[in-house]
Write an enzyme that holds these catalytic residues in place. Sequence first.
Site, PDB file in Angstrom:
ATOM      1  N   ASP A  43      41.458  52.821  58.177  1.00  0.00           N
ATOM      2  CA  ASP A  43      41.943  51.589  57.294  1.00  0.00           C
ATOM      3  C   ASP A  43      43.666  51.530  57.630  1.00  0.00           C
ATOM      4  OD1 ASP A  43      41.946  48.796  56.386  1.00  0.00           O
ATOM      5  OD2 ASP A  43      42.005  49.659  54.478  1.00  0.00           O
ATOM      6  N   TYR A  85      41.131  45.385  46.461  1.00  0.00           N
ATOM      7  CA  TYR A  85      40.838  46.792  46.021  1.00  0.00           C
ATOM      8  C   TYR A  85      41.168  46.935  44.340  1.00  0.00           C
ATOM      9  CZ  TYR A  85      45.725  47.060  46.055  1.00  0.00           C
ATOM     10  OH  TYR A  85      47.023  46.766  45.935  1.00  0.00           O
ATOM     11  N   GLY A  86      41.860  46.072  43.787  1.00  0.00           N
ATOM     12  CA  GLY A  86      42.442  46.168  42.506  1.00  0.00           C
ATOM     13  C   GLY A  86      43.883  46.243  42.474  1.00  0.00           C
ATOM     14  N   VAL A  95      47.885  48.049  41.721  1.00  0.00           N
ATOM     15  CA  VAL A  95      48.932  49.146  41.583  1.00  0.00           C
ATOM     16  C   VAL A  95      49.845  48.847  40.692  1.00  0.00           C
ATOM     17  CG1 VAL A  95      50.460  50.608  42.977  1.00  0.00           C
ATOM     18  CG2 VAL A  95      48.442  49.918  44.072  1.00  0.00           C
TER      19      VAL A  95
END
Length: 496
Positions: free
Chosen positions: A323, A206-207, A209
């Site tokens: 999810d 997703y990327g 954090v």
Amino acid sequence: MTLGIFRRGLFMLLVALGLTRGDLVKPSKLVNCICENPHCKKPVCQGAWCTVVLVREQGRHPQVSRGCGSQNQELCLGRPTEFVNHHCCYRSFCNQNVSLRLEEEPKGDTHLPLILGPILALLVLVALGALGLWHVRRRQEKQRGLHSDLGESSLILKASDQGDSMLGDFLDSDCTTGSGSGLPFLVQRTVARQVALVECVGKGRYGEVWRGSWHGESVAVKIFSSRDEQSWFRETEIYNTVLLRHDNILGFIASDMTSRNSSTQLWLITHYHEHGSLYDFLQRQTLEPQLALRLAVSAACGLAHLHVEIFGTQGKPAIAHRDLKSRNVLVKSNLQCCIADLGLAVMHSQSSDYLDIGNNPRVGTKRYMAPEVLDEQIRTDCFESYKWTDIWAFGLVLWEIARRTIINGIVEDYRPPFYDMVPNDPSFEDMKKVVCVDQQTPTIPNRLAADPVLSGLAQMMRECWYPNPTARLTALRIKKTLQKLSHNPEKPKGIH
């Protein structure tokens, strides 16, 4: 800007009082006036202003006299004492149709109220403007001094044991949008631009954090990859339209699409929880049964809040997560869980019977997919179907918690669900074979039966994993059963 508003307000007051700047100073331009008095040689005269007066001559009634005022005479507002009544103006022929009524003989300087009225009104306006400026500055100073005044135990963004924060109070009071739980978009953008990234605490497809800093306080910044823009958009949409403030739902602060390092970044800023995800926590920590139950109860409370529709002005639609997994459940400082990542969530409202599934091509995590998803038999037009898939995944999260719980001195290493049946990064087909074809579920350790809390969790897992989705527990039933178990752990019962 405040000074400009004050000036405009002053001008509007003068207009309302019938005054303009020309009424308060001597004009320099001559005007034409009607001339009707014994001294007039022509019916029109020129002067600095036009006049209409009632002149009292001894032994006679007051007579109307029209004419011109001169720069060498008194100003218009300072009328001579022999005038019973008078009027003056500064436009050509403005004295033509003016009629004056007879008033009593003036006593003293009766023109004084005409002067003092506008002046007093101006003073009131100045005082109000000054009071407004003082209030704005006071509020700014109060916000700047909030942290220092409250001390370390009430940090602006760090959640307390009750799950509240000073920012939470701020969101719930005078800065809400009215429709949802987020700050107004312009305020969100301002907050986002003030966040400094400190350290990366997690990465995934997703990327990333990051732990960020906002006015000295820690916040979590989720930076979405460009290919996951729809997830960012979906979370932003839900957080800004649905009232989701709950102890067991990750607290939202701001969302922003910003340009940094010559590229567009999609930011979602939330409360920061230093323990990280439940997945991270279970890697490091073994659990006593009561702590395991505390984690399970709080996670169930969060899921039940998502699933339920609340009616009324402070209500919310029903939401299915889609999810749910241990990586998307965070552990707070009070060792309660909160649910995060709503990028795949779907919403449903009974009143409109509208199913909002968003526009996200991403699918859930294959390891946690329910059998009806893997064999593509799920009814995508039925909201309940999505809730049932959440329950399947929640049973897997309970299994992860149970494995790391100490019973009679025995505990197992952390492992993800189906670790002994599929590869580390299982494919859709890998999971479909195990779950749908072979109808396997994770092995529940026999040792759980030795503890009343863990035996209750074991029974709950089984009832979350029924192949028939409609037979599975509801989130509300899970929540209530776990709460009852925590109050009376010595008498575990089956869940029916």
